[in-house]
Design a protein around this motif. Structure first.
Motif, PDB file in Angstrom:
ATOM      1  N   ASP A  43      -6.288   7.416  -0.884  1.00 49.90           N
ATOM      2  CA  ASP A  43      -6.147   6.122  -1.560  1.00 49.90           C
ATOM      3  C   ASP A  43      -6.580   6.122  -3.025  1.00 49.90           C
ATOM      4  N   THR A  51      -4.777   3.714   7.507  1.00 50.75           N
ATOM      5  CA  THR A  51      -4.357   2.318   7.532  1.00 50.75           C
ATOM      6  C   THR A  51      -4.007   1.818   6.146  1.00 50.75           C
ATOM      7  N   HIS A 104       0.800  -1.229   0.000  1.00 47.10           N
ATOM      8  CA  HIS A 104       0.000   0.000   0.000  1.00 47.10           C
ATOM      9  C   HIS A 104       0.835   1.283   0.000  1.00 47.10           C
ATOM     10  N   ASP A 144      -1.134   7.950   6.358  1.00 44.21           N
ATOM     11  CA  ASP A 144      -2.576   7.780   6.187  1.00 44.21           C
ATOM     12  C   ASP A 144      -3.166   7.093   7.399  1.00 44.21           C
ATOM     13  N   HIS A 183       1.561   4.309  -2.701  1.00 50.13           N
ATOM     14  CA  HIS A 183       1.332   5.733  -2.448  1.00 50.13           C
ATOM     15  C   HIS A 183       2.502   6.570  -2.990  1.00 50.13           C
TER      16      HIS A 183
HETATM   17 FE    FE Z   1      -3.579   4.937   2.085  1.00 52.71          FE
END
Ligand code: FE
Ligand code: ZN
Ligand code: ZN
Length: 763
Positions: free
Chosen positions: A748, A515, A488, A513, A492
């Motif tokens: 996201d 999570t 993740h 962020d 980003h």
């Molecule tokens: Fe995120």
């Protein structure tokens, strides 16, 4: 006499570029041709030396309003025996640039026409031209020609046809050209499904109903809005109740920029975006409060406003003598926006009293875009959708294979990458509802079909429980493609690298962020990564705390607050929580304590967003949240800047080569401040300051250690203006080179772009 070959790249179809070139060529007596190719527009022009000069400089310096030139070159070629200038047809799939233009807000000229009694388009809401109107939402196939859009059902009348073929007209080659006689029509339906007015009368009637307090579902460009008069407290409350949306802010549409300025502080830069052809919702600070604003955007010093962006909206404001309308997405709670008449009527019947509809099919539904403007004037996109999507982005490398990335589960978007282009789709929402997942699957297929893409690689989030990952690894999409999981926070940072044209080198990535699934199976979210597209190494993060109740804690943030207290005060936490978390019963706290101690459903988390939740809750702002980021937004909104106060103390520890930012002292100082009656605004400021302080300090240590001084910022926490601005400024003051998102949101919604980039380097 001379002949030149002009190459222009970055022009999307449907912005009137070729007709513009054609008109100029006529004016300057130039022969040759203009044509679209896969790389860009090619013009060959032959004429007198001075005419050629004037012709090319006008194209470069004064292109049509919607054309954004990215590259412009001129080279001499040999003369040809030619007499005319022609627009060459884009034939076959290889010839045109593969690009879906976004929808454009009504232009000032069309707006003037529909308000001019003497004009043949007076009161006709679908008026558009080459400089404005729907594109993405009506396109069924490429190339962008009328027959490939939902306007195909409407046959142009002789007058419209004449404009379409007249090089002097603003509607020359305007694919969606139409008028009252030949185009789509409005109609108004009551709750029983009966048509009660048609054409302009439908709009007029709807305007009056809104003024009198009714809730009207209004079909626009990308789907339905639920509208009500923003000045009627009663109507706004009724809409909130019926929509079952407790506190999430509603967007407003204001009659004009002047109206906006009566209620909000609108900077020059914000005005530029509000009045742009993308016409997004811009979050601006309110300067006047009316009772209804407390229901429209509770505990928020910002209002999300937009201007009328289609003829339908312009006329609605005129007809009802309206100043300001609540215009929220026409959907049931978190489901996708309704965009066809039948399902809108069925689904929104319990919410809307009337339906203002039209008979032009919306092929792809598309929500309004949302953005903020930072005090340093840079744009911060929060939701990239209507008006921006799905315009492609040039990437700093060549994709070896065609890649599809499915994004994450929250604020989802998906992306495709091919050769030198990245296509990030419009806002899909949170993938937690069967109807959203359905819409998602259909959209992916639609894009692949329109762009004629057959991905060989499918990238997805490494989170094992994400629905998007489940879809990506099933046979739902692109059966024969190779599947690649991407972490993740790596995604980003890489999305922001792509956007900023970083070729491939090591950077320090700050991914902050709420999570995201991390390599150790914990919930990450305060990541300092040393990374390039291929690899990443975790160098620093916040101290872990437990999230008692897991997912539940993300909504019931008093659980997080207590967990932070327990981490800082251990057994004293219970007596402190009695003083601070007064609203929560002792019994609940007792259970929480047991969960943490016995490790029951309490995953480790280090998300900066969760830290914000905890502090906001300790300050008494929020015990539970109704939407993602609410507690942090309220903490930011409450902030009172005070140059004389510095931040709280904290410690940075080295644990097995990873820096851990220990927040226990921050929490205990905040608790002290609360007990001593320090104002929440002051605590909020000191807390924000503290975060900036430790971020800068950690970056300096990491630069020392790695020799890297490029810092890339991503993650939902960068929607916080104070953090975004101060982290950027202070890093720059300390000699770092900083890259932030400009076209993709930091939340996201950027994940899919990063997944594409990483996957490309892993194959
Ligand atoms: Fe995120
Ligand atoms: Zn126009
Ligand atoms: Zn017509």
């Amino acid at each position: 006499m001379k002949r030149v070959k002009i190459f222009v790249s970055g022009i999307v179809q449907g912005v009137g570029f070729r007709p513009y070139v054609y008109r100029l060529a006529k004016k300057y007596n130039i022969c040759g041709f203009v044509k679209n190719t896969i790389d860009g527009v090619i013009i060959e022009a032959q004429g007198h030396d001075t005419s050629i000069e004037a012709f090319s400089s006008l194209i470069k310096e004064k292109p049509p309003a919607l054309a954004k030139i990215k590259l412009f070159t001129v080279q001499p070629v040999s003369l040809k025996d030619e007499k005319v200038f022609r627009i060459e047809k884009s034939n076959g799939s290889k010839q045109y640039m593969i690009e879906i233009p976004p929808d454009f807000a009504i232009c000032p000229e069309c707006r003037k026409e529909i308000l001019d009694e003497k004009d043949r388009r007076y009161h006709y809401p679908f008026t558009n031209c080459v400089n404005c109107g729907p594109r993405f939402t009506v396109i069924k196939r490429l190339p962008y020609d009328r027959k490939n859009t939902t306007m195909n059902e409407f046959k142009m009348c002789p007058e419209c046809k004449e404009e379409y073929f007249d090089p002097e007209s603003r509607r020359f080659h305007a694919q969606t050209n139409c008028c009252e006689k030949c185009g789509p029509q409005m109609f108004l339906v009551n709750g029983a499904g009966k048509v009660i007015a048609e054409k302009y009368s439908a709009i007029e009637y709807a305007g009056k109903l809104l003024q009198q307090g009714s809730i009207v579902a209004v079909k626009g460009i990308g789907g339905f809005h639920l509208a009500c008069n923003a000045f009627s407290l009663h109507s706004v409350r009724k809409l909130r109740e019926r929509k079952n949306r407790e506190e999430k802010p509603f967007a407003l549409m204001v009659r004009s920029i002047e109206t906006a300025k009566k209620y909000c502080k609108v900077t020059q830069e914000e005005e530029k975006y509000l009045t742009s052809s993308s016409a997004p919702i811009v979050l601006v600070e309110k300067i006047v409060n009316i009772d209804a604003f407390d229901v429209i955007a509770p505990d928020n010093k910002y209002l999300g406003i937009m201007l009328p962006y289609s003829g339908i909206h312009v006329l609605l404001f005129e007809a009802g003598l309206l100043e300001m309308l609540v215009m929220t997405s026409g959907n049931i709670s978190d489901q996708p926006i309704c965009f066809d008449n039948e399902s809108a009527f069925r689904k929104l019947n319990n919410i809307a009293d009337f339906f203002l509809m039209h008979d032009r099919e919306i092929f792809s539904g598309c929500d309004d875009s949302v953005m903020r403007v930072l005090p340093d004037k840079s744009p911060l996109i929060i939701r990239r959708s209507r008006g921006f999507s799905p315009e492609s982005m040039k990437i700093p490398f060549f994709a070896k294979k065609t890649i599809f990335a499915c994004g994450g589960d929250m604020k989802n978007t998906f992306s495709f990458m091919k050769e030198h282009l990245l296509y990030t789709g419009h806002h899909m929402g949170d993938l937690d509802e069967p109807s959203t997942i359905d819409a998602y699957v259909r959209s992916v297929k639609k894009y692949a079909n329109i762009l004629k893409l057959e991905p060989e690689i499918v990238a997805y989030d490494a989170h094992p429980d994400y629905l998007s990952s489940g879809l990506a690894t099933s046979d739902e999409f692109f059966k024969n493609a190779v599947r690649i999981p991407v972490f993740h926070h790596h995604a980003h940072i890489c999305s922001c690298m792509v956007e900023n044209g970083i070729v491939d080198e090591k950077v320090i990535g700050l991914a902050f962020d709420g999570t995201g699934y991390g390599q150790d199976g914990s919930l990450w979210g305060s990541e300092f990564l040393l990374c390039d597209y291929r690899t990443f190494q975790r160098l620093a993060h916040l101290r872990y705390v437990k999230l008692p109740g897991g997912e539940k804690a993300i909504k019931e943030i008093w659980r997080i607050a207590f967990s932070y207290l327990f981490d800082a005060f251990e057994n004293d936490a219970f007596s402190i929580s009695k003083k601070i978390l007064k609203k929560i019963d002792d019994g609940k706290i007792e259970i929480l304590k047991t969960m943490i101690e016995k490790n029951l459903n309490s995953p480790y988390s280090c998300g900066l967003g969760r830290f914000f939740d905890a502090v906001s809750c300790l300050c008494g702002l929020k015990m539970n949240v109704n939407y993602e980021g609410q507690a942090a937004i309220q903490l930011e909104s409450a902030m009172k800047q005070n140059a004389s106060s510095s931040g709280y103390d904290y410690e940075i520890k080295n644990e097995a080569g990873i820096l851990i930012i220990d927040h226990r002292e921050i929490i205990s100082s905040i608790v002290n401040d609360i007990i001593n009656g320090t104002e929440t605004g002051e605590i909020s400021f000191k807390f924000h300051r503290t975060v900036v302080n430790f971020v800068i300090q950690v970056c300096k240590i990491l630069r020392e250690k790695t020799g890297v001084s490029k810092v890339v910022l991503s993650g939902g926490c960068f929607q916080n203006i104070f953090l975004s601005l101060h982290i950027k400024n202070e890093l720059e003051k300390n000699g770092f080179v900083v890259y932030a998102h400009k076209t993709l949101p930091p939340n996201d919604a950027c994940i899919s772009a990063g997944q594409c980039a990483v996957a490309n380097f892993l194959i």
